[in-house]
Design a protein around this motif. Structure first.
Motif: not given
Length: 386
Positions: A123, A181, A377, A380
């Motif tokens: 990620e 992300n 945010h 994930p």
């Protein structure tokens, strides 16, 4: 020690590219990560790495050129890929060949492996290198690196962090933080971590970038080297003899000589570091004016090594800096040096990233990013489900 709280009771796993002697691993694991795989091509560095960390069935080390690493060797389910790729072709001391160079160009194999991981790529991905990356080929190399991350789905933040904020060593480095992300962008005209010479990156509409809101970092240290000097009696044979010491003093410029003479005649003991430079074809020594070490380098030759100068109470003594002092200046004072020769250790530490700089970045950016704790945010889905 950083925050060692983990996600769902599991420490996020890391791929450590260009691992060297493992200082990035030390910083990441102090903050709660678990380095599951590492790669480097130098046997001497792996020898030190193994002495420090030992062997574990949950960790593997791939020795050899990264160009020979296949994606099938990489463990699954990792959260972070860290790369301290070679800086030789990007630094002022190198040939400035940039990412087209034989050593710094290995960055593209790092990108290749991330691409081949597909949906299983981490990620977050971090590239650490010298600040010369920002100006290499007029900025084109930095643009190429950001675009490479963008093509893999990462938005990129660019930070300049000097190890001097944590240890008494001047060691500025650039960190590219790629996020699948990213947190909500926090535009700012400038900051200590994103100085003017980086700001142009965020104004390029062809690049996908973000600026995470981060706490104010510690202020740069103005002293402290003397506190890290290895205890050594004045009679130790590592101090240079009279002839060599006189040659050292004789090479100093009038300005340098005046400075150290004052320190030599002062009361108490002070320590300074010195580099050997070539000025107009002549080798000379230059002594730093402050209680801070210059940037440690790989010990390929005499000019790359730093000397320690002890001054005060009418005495002046000079010697080479020791491996333990190198370790302390990198924030790894308790590093296991039992398997390292002197030059091997100096090379390993001079070619590494400072441990506390990694920990600060991990505590304040990487872990919150993986956990999704930045405002605006979310974590994930595969991490929320752990």
């Amino acid at each position: 020690m950083g925050d060692t709280t983990s996600i769902g009771g599991t420490r996020p796993k890391v791929l450590e590219f260009f691992a060297g002697i493992g200082l990035a691993r030390m910083g990441l694991e102090a903050s709660g990560f678990d380095v599951a795989w590492a790669n480097d091509y130098e046997l001497d560095k792996k020898t030190m790495y193994d002495a420090q960390f030992g062997e574990s069935s949950e960790h593997s080390f791939s020795l050899g050129d990264i160009g020979g690493v296949g994606v099938e060797e990489l463990p699954h389910g990792t959260s972070l890929a860290w790369a301290s790729s070679p800086c030789t072709d990007l630094s002022l001391a190198g040939g400035r060949a940039g990412f087209a160079g034989s050593q710094s160009g290995t960055f593209w194999h790092f990108i290749r492996l991330l691409k081949e991981l597909g949906d299983d790529r981490p990620e977050v991905a971090v590239l650490e290198n010298v600040t010369g990356l920002a100006s290499s080929h007029g900025g084109d190399d930095l643009i190429a690196a950001i675009r490479a991350f963008n093509d893999l789905g990462y938005s990129v933040d660019v930070l300049a962090i000097d190890a001097r904020r944590f240890v008494p060593q001047s060691r500025p480095r650039l960190f590219l933080v790629g996020a699948m992300n990213p947190p909500e962008d926090t535009p700012e005209p400038n900051s200590e971590l994103r100085p003017d010479w980086i700001q142009w990156v965020y104004g390029d509409n062809e690049l996908r970038t973000h600026r995470a809101e981060l706490p104010k970092p510690p202020s740069p240290l103005t002293d402290g080297f003397g506190e890290l000097v290895e205890a050594m009696p004045a009679t130790d044979d590592r101090w240079w003899d009279e002839t060599r010491t006189k040659a050292f003093v004789g090479s100093l410029s009038p300005f340098q000589l005046e400075r150290i003479t004052k320190l030599r005649q002062s009361s108490g003991v002070k320590y300074r570091t010195a580099y050997r430079r070539t000025r107009k074809g002549v080798a000379v020594w230059e002594v730093r004016p402050d209680d801070i070490s210059g940037c440690l380098r790989t010990a390929r030759g005499g000019s790359s090594k730093q000397a320690v100068v002890r001054l005060g109470n009418g005495r002046l003594q000079v010697r080479w800096m020791t491996p333990r002092e190198y370790a302390r200046l990198m924030g790894a004072g308790d590093y296991d040096l039992s398997a390292a020769r002197t030059t091997q250790a100096m090379f390993g530490f001079g070619d590494a990233v400072a441990v506390p700089a990694v920990s600060w970045l991990a505590d304040n950016y990487l872990l919150p990013l993986i956990r999704g704790k930045f405002d605006g945010h979310r974590s994930p889905a595969h991490l929320e489900a752990v």
